[in-house]
Design an enzyme around this catalytic site. Structure first.
Site, PDB file in Angstrom:
ATOM      1  N   ASP A 299       0.854  -1.183   0.000  1.00  0.00           N
ATOM      2  CA  ASP A 299       0.000   0.000   0.000  1.00  0.00           C
ATOM      3  C   ASP A 299       0.892   1.236   0.000  1.00  0.00           C
ATOM      4  O   ASP A 299       1.924   1.240   0.668  1.00  0.00           O
ATOM      5  CB  ASP A 299      -0.854  -0.031   1.283  1.00  0.00           C
TER       6      ASP A 299
ATOM      7  N   TYR B 239       2.393   4.819   1.080  1.00  0.00           N
ATOM      8  CA  TYR B 239       2.397   5.563   2.338  1.00  0.00           C
ATOM      9  C   TYR B 239       1.201   6.510   2.356  1.00  0.00           C
ATOM     10  O   TYR B 239       0.884   7.129   1.345  1.00  0.00           O
ATOM     11  CB  TYR B 239       3.684   6.371   2.482  1.00  0.00           C
TER      12      TYR B 239
ATOM     13  N   PHE C 145       8.079   1.638  -0.983  1.00  0.00           N
ATOM     14  CA  PHE C 145       9.077   1.815   0.076  1.00  0.00           C
ATOM     15  C   PHE C 145       9.864   3.120  -0.037  1.00  0.00           C
ATOM     16  O   PHE C 145      10.604   3.483   0.869  1.00  0.00           O
ATOM     17  CB  PHE C 145      10.067   0.635   0.136  1.00  0.00           C
TER      18      PHE C 145
ATOM     19  N   HIS D 233       8.659  -9.323   5.979  1.00  0.00           N
ATOM     20  CA  HIS D 233       8.458  -7.919   5.610  1.00  0.00           C
ATOM     21  C   HIS D 233       9.418  -7.053   6.414  1.00  0.00           C
ATOM     22  O   HIS D 233       9.726  -7.365   7.572  1.00  0.00           O
ATOM     23  CB  HIS D 233       7.009  -7.512   5.896  1.00  0.00           C
TER      24      HIS D 233
END
Length: 314
Positions: free
Chosen positions: A143, A145, A156, A271
């Site tokens: 998803d 930020y 990321f 993760h």
């Protein structure tokens, strides 16, 4: 290091000067590009078969489709637009675009103030500026930020000047763990354009999110679309490494035929978020970056690896 991703617009609404872009292959450097990968004499998949004309594609659209797909037509890299041209006309994607229109996501230059959806419209397809024919590694996020100024279309990653998020700090820690402090020191920024420039596709499962509401645009159709995106590089080049970190990302690559498509999916798939690290053996220590390069060197030769440490020089 220069990146070919466009900088954000100024506050007065005008665009910052464009950064220098690397030259693309001849088939992707104009509005007329080729479609459907075919095998060259060397046996390596290429993108040089069925011609694709952007103007002809636009003419094939209804008035509503032209309105709703203006963002894709103007902002998606042409090597991706030609592969996804049929996908973005499907009913589910048009329904997604109707929903996003109601959420305030219109054309690339129609950015509402205050911004209610991230990233800004022009940045939603930033990941696609890594041309399809150059993709060697796919990193999957879940998803974008959802905080102000964070998301800019690469999973990321955050633009310079934005505080580095915890997950990315863990990624930097792993790079130091693998390459040592003499070779990698975590930069003060969280911008990963240096990876994208080298053929690393930085893709989220959902490409938009409502401000301050994580996963708010999940299960609206983005996942179906990005499923097609991650399938596309599998048929091009000498193979692709998928860095699928976390259970959600692992599930997204589970259906891919790793043998016939020449894929590498290093494990374990933890993760990089601190929450994942707290629930068991963490992300740091997985060795994925060196594992990915070892596989790429087998397929592409030494020049085909990724300089993961390049982000510190950007």
């Amino acid at each position: 290091m220069d990146s070919f991703f466009a900088p954000p617009a100024k506050k007065d609404g005008t665009a910052e000067p464009a950064q220098k872009k690397p030259k693309l292959a001849a088939s992707a450097s104009s509005s007329s590009v080729t479609s459907s990968p075919t095998k060259a004499a060397s046996g390596v998949q290429t993108l040089n078969s069925i011609p694709f004309s952007v103007s002809a594609f636009v003419e094939s659209l209804s008035d509503e489709q032209k309105k709703l797909l203006k963002l894709e037509i103007e902002c998606m890299n042409k090597t991706w637009l030609k592969i996804l041209q049929d996908e973005i006309k499907k009913p589910y994607f048009i329904a997604l675009k109707r929903y996003l229109w109601e959420e305030g996501v219109h054309g690339p230059d129609d950015t509402p103030t205050p911004l209610k959806v991230y990233p800004p419209p022009r940045d939603i397809y930033s990941w696609s500026h890594t041309p399809l024919g150059r993709v060697k590694v796919v990193i999957l996020g879940q998803d974008p930020y959802h905080g102000p100024g964070q998301a800019h279309g690469l999973c990321f990653s955050v633009r310079k000047g934005v505080r580095t998020p915890p997950s990315l700090r863990n990624i930097y820690t792993e790079l130091t763990n693998e390459y040592g402090e003499d070779n990698f020191k975590a930069p003060k920024h969280g911008y990963l354009g240096a990876w994208a420039d080298q053929g690393v596709l930085l893709l989220n499962a959902a490409l938009t999110v409502r401000a301050e509401k994580a996963n708010s645009h999940a299960k609206r159709g983005w996942e179906t679309f990005t499923e097609r995106v991650i399938e596309a590089p599998s048929g091009v080049g000498r193979g692709v490494v998928f860095l699928a970190w976390g259970r959600a990302a692992e599930g997204r690559v589970a259906k891919l035929d790793k043998v016939s498509l020449g894929l590498a999916i290093p494990r374990p798939m933890r993760h990089p978020s601190p929450l994942a690290a707290a629930s068991g053996p963490g992300f740091v220590g997985n060795g994925h970056f060196k594992k990915a390069n070892a596989w790429l060197e087998e397929r592409y030769g030494p020049a085909g690896t990724v300089d993961w440490c390049a982000v510190q020089n950007d």
